[in-house]
Enzyme design. Structure first.
Site, PDB file in Angstrom:
ATOM      1  N   CYS A  93       0.781  -1.245   0.000  1.00  0.00           N
ATOM      2  CA  CYS A  93       0.000   0.000   0.000  1.00  0.00           C
ATOM      3  C   CYS A  93       0.808   1.288   0.000  1.00  0.00           C
ATOM      4  O   CYS A  93       0.548   2.169  -0.812  1.00  0.00           O
ATOM      5  CB  CYS A  93      -0.925   0.028   1.211  1.00  0.00           C
ATOM      6  SG  CYS A  93      -2.293  -1.114   1.049  1.00  0.00           S
ATOM      7  N   PHE A  94       1.740   1.407   0.950  1.00  0.00           N
ATOM      8  CA  PHE A  94       2.308   2.731   1.206  1.00  0.00           C
ATOM      9  C   PHE A  94       2.944   3.350  -0.037  1.00  0.00           C
ATOM     10  O   PHE A  94       2.589   4.447  -0.458  1.00  0.00           O
ATOM     11  CB  PHE A  94       3.330   2.663   2.341  1.00  0.00           C
ATOM     12  CG  PHE A  94       2.691   2.588   3.714  1.00  0.00           C
ATOM     13  CD1 PHE A  94       1.321   2.698   3.861  1.00  0.00           C
ATOM     14  CD2 PHE A  94       3.455   2.415   4.843  1.00  0.00           C
ATOM     15  CE1 PHE A  94       0.721   2.636   5.110  1.00  0.00           C
ATOM     16  CE2 PHE A  94       2.873   2.357   6.101  1.00  0.00           C
ATOM     17  CZ  PHE A  94       1.510   2.467   6.235  1.00  0.00           C
TER      18      PHE A  94
HETATM   19  C1  UDX Z   1      -0.971  -0.301   5.764  1.00  0.00           C
HETATM   20  C2  UDX Z   1      -1.885   0.587   6.638  1.00  0.00           C
HETATM   21  O1  UDX Z   1      -1.433   0.527   7.994  1.00  0.00           O
HETATM   22  C3  UDX Z   1      -3.307   0.116   6.529  1.00  0.00           C
HETATM   23  O2  UDX Z   1      -4.156   0.980   7.269  1.00  0.00           O
HETATM   24  C4  UDX Z   1      -3.725   0.112   5.065  1.00  0.00           C
HETATM   25  O3  UDX Z   1      -5.039  -0.386   4.940  1.00  0.00           O
HETATM   26  C5  UDX Z   1      -2.768  -0.745   4.259  1.00  0.00           C
HETATM   27  O4  UDX Z   1      -1.436  -0.293   4.432  1.00  0.00           O
HETATM   28  P1  UDX Z   1       0.162  -2.698   5.992  1.00  0.00           P
HETATM   29  O5  UDX Z   1       0.917  -2.329   4.752  1.00  0.00           O
HETATM   30  O6  UDX Z   1      -0.488  -4.022   6.038  1.00  0.00           O
HETATM   31  O7  UDX Z   1      -0.984  -1.625   6.283  1.00  0.00           O
HETATM   32  O8  UDX Z   1       1.176  -2.667   7.241  1.00  0.00           O
HETATM   33  P2  UDX Z   1       1.673  -1.567   8.293  1.00  0.00           P
HETATM   34  O9  UDX Z   1       1.556  -2.167   9.636  1.00  0.00           O
HETATM   35  O10 UDX Z   1       1.060  -0.257   8.093  1.00  0.00           O
HETATM   36  O11 UDX Z   1       3.236  -1.493   7.974  1.00  0.00           O
HETATM   37  C6  UDX Z   1       3.745  -0.995   6.736  1.00  0.00           C
HETATM   38  C7  UDX Z   1       5.248  -0.979   6.744  1.00  0.00           C
HETATM   39  O12 UDX Z   1       5.746   0.004   7.642  1.00  0.00           O
HETATM   40  C8  UDX Z   1       5.879  -2.297   7.188  1.00  0.00           C
HETATM   41  O13 UDX Z   1       6.976  -2.592   6.358  1.00  0.00           O
HETATM   42  C9  UDX Z   1       6.321  -2.002   8.604  1.00  0.00           C
HETATM   43  O14 UDX Z   1       7.401  -2.811   9.014  1.00  0.00           O
HETATM   44  C10 UDX Z   1       6.708  -0.554   8.497  1.00  0.00           C
HETATM   45  N1  UDX Z   1       6.666   0.175   9.777  1.00  0.00           N
HETATM   46  C11 UDX Z   1       5.512   0.304  10.479  1.00  0.00           C
HETATM   47  C12 UDX Z   1       7.823   0.749  10.262  1.00  0.00           C
HETATM   48  O15 UDX Z   1       8.876   0.653   9.637  1.00  0.00           O
HETATM   49  N2  UDX Z   1       7.781   1.442  11.456  1.00  0.00           N
HETATM   50  C13 UDX Z   1       6.633   1.595  12.170  1.00  0.00           C
HETATM   51  O16 UDX Z   1       6.682   2.236  13.232  1.00  0.00           O
HETATM   52  C14 UDX Z   1       5.459   0.988  11.666  1.00  0.00           C
END
Ligand code: UDX
Length: 446
Positions: free
Chosen positions: A258-259
């Site tokens: 997603c991101f």
């Molecule tokens: C994300 C959004 O959180 C969610 O609301 C949306 O619907 C889809 O995208 P997701 O991609 O499943 O969800 O995982 P998320 O927990 O958000 O983590 C994304 C990435 O960020 C991961 O690689 C995680 O390791 C990283 N992350 C997260 C960090 O590096 N640091 C943090 O503090 C939190």
């Protein structure tokens, strides 16, 4: 859909896909073999499958029978043509809208569930509108209902969401969908907006979350350079209630489906509307994320006397985060590619990711022993201990719970010394690793 079926026993839910293999996997009697690994999903599917949750390849029949159709198809970033590298590829959305237009009977509420660029509902509405105009008594209402669940916590996120967002124009359709969620979500958490706000909210939520990670990762690099500790900084700023404690974990960068995709989409939208500065602003969040990944590979090489050619490095964790087998945009991919490019042989282990997936992501099959010829490569390993055997370094790239309890004395004993632990998630017991004779680098601490 499994959670809707679980929470609404009176609703028949049919999940359809053209891919027979995938539907067969969802119908597998062995619930541990569902195609997606997600804690708690097997229990939810087990409770409703065959009762009011069905998996089928009979797409047209399911559409014809449905009062409500959710479009939940893939919308990857375009790889070619106009907007390549940034815009979403909407071919599956358009194809499914056309199929719904043809197969639907009577009044059908069409719900956009895929994450889409703003104003996609217009496309869907135009396609359905043409079918409506053809006569035959078909009518449609289009809603946007973006999904905010995160992988690894999907079931609890769905069972207890912060909010459910429904965008639309047709009040009756909005209330019909609100009625589905209302069976387990309190009414005050069901937000109703216009379609465009709903579509844009999803992109914005992801952009803000990703921006927090890029911000903390930028500070992590500064902490490493100055002797500050990013976890202390995160705690200190997180207690400011305006900032809050969540999503401040320094990491090898964000991954997931997603991101990056959603931010690039936002960038594309900004450019489309002539908003160059906002486009550049959001683009920088993604650039910083790639920079963090390359930085970690580079610092590993630098600490290993400037060369990893012919060296074995153990990589612990390949999924983009813990508790999922998903590797889409995983930071491990770029870091591993960089190290292989430098001539290293990686021994890669992950509790849930299959070696076949790793091979696809890295674009090369496993094989080859470490050699000074300069050819890098990778091999799968069955355990962290096996990966570490003969290795000069261990890299932790995913925060799996098991990596908090590794036996560093046992691991250090089988490594080649001087040996390093590069902990890009700051999960390992650094004291124990140091006591076992390893040099330790932790993200945001140095
Ligand atoms: C994300 C959004 O959180 C969610 O609301 C949306 O619907 C889809 O995208 P997701 O991609 O499943 O969800 O995982 P998320 O927990 O958000 O983590 C994304 C990435 O960020 C991961 O690689 C995680 O390791 C990283 N992350 C997260 C960090 O590096 N640091 C943090 O503090 C939190």
């Amino acid at each position: 859909m499994a959670v809707i079926a679980d929470r609404c026993p009176g609703i028949q839910v049919t999940v359809v896909d053209l891919n027979e293999q995938r539907i067969a996997a969802w119908n597998d009697a062995d619930l541990s073999r569902l195609p997606v690994y997600e804690p708690g999903l097997d229990a939810v599917v087990g409770r409703s499958r065959g009762r009011n949750l069905h998996f089928s390849t009979e797409v047209d029949a399911a559409i014809a029978a449905a009062d409500m159709v959710f479009l939940a198809v893939n919308t990857p970033t375009k790889t070619r043509g106009l907007g390549a590298g940034q815009a979403s590829d909407l071919r599956w959305i358009e194809a499914s809208a056309r199929q719904v237009a043809t197969a639907a009977r009577g009044h059908t509420i069409v719900v956009e569930k895929s994450t889409l660029p703003v104003r996609t509902a217009e496309t869907v509405t135009a396609i359905l509108g043409a079918a409506q105009a053809d006569g035959g008594g078909k009518t449609f209402s289009v809603l946007s209902n973006p999904e905010f669940l995160a992988e690894g916590t999907a079931i609890t996120d769905l069972e207890n969401p912060d909010r459910v967002l429904i965008g639309g124009e047709d009040a009756g359709a909005i209330e019909a969908l609100a009625g589905v969620y209302g069976q387990w979500v309190p009414q005050e958490r069901i937000l109703r907006t216009n379609v465009w706000s709903s579509e844009l909210s999803k992109l914005t939520a992801n952009a803000f979350l990703a921006q927090r990670i890029s911000s903390i990762n930028a500070i992590a690099a500064l902490c490493e350079a100055t002797g500050a500790n990013v976890r202390e900084v995160a705690r200190a700023i997180g207690t400011d209630s305006r900032i809050g404690p969540k999503f401040l974990q320094a990491s090898p960068g964000f991954g997931g489906s997603c991101f990056q995709k959603d931010i690039l989409n936002l960038v594309y939208l900004c450019r489309h509307y002539g908003l160059e500065e906002p486009a550049a602003y959001w683009e920088q969040v993604v650039k910083l994320n790639s920079w963090q990944q390359h930085r970690i590979a580079r610092l590993a090489v630098r600490n290993l006397f400037g060369t990893v050619t012919g060296k074995r490095l153990a990589v612990l964790g390949f999924a983009f985060k813990a508790d999922t087998n998903d590797t889409r945009e995983a930071p491990a991919i770029r870091i591993c590619r960089d190290l292989i490019e430098e001539g290293a042989t990686l021994a890669i282990v992950d509790p849930k990711v299959e070696p076949e997936q790793i091979a696809r992501d890295l674009g090369c099959s496993p094989g080859g022993a470490a050699s000074l010829s300069g050819e890098g490569g990778w091999v799968p390993a069955a355990s962290p201990e096996e990966a570490a055997r003969g290795a000069d370094a261990v890299l932790i790239l995913t925060e799996w719970g098991v990596y908090r309890q590794l036996d560093w004395a046992a691991i250090a004993a089988v490594m080649r010394h001087p040996a390093w632990l590069f902990d890009a998630r700051a999960v390992a017991d650094a004291e124990a690793a140091r006591a076992a004779g390893l040099n330790v680098w932790r993200v945001g601490e140095g």
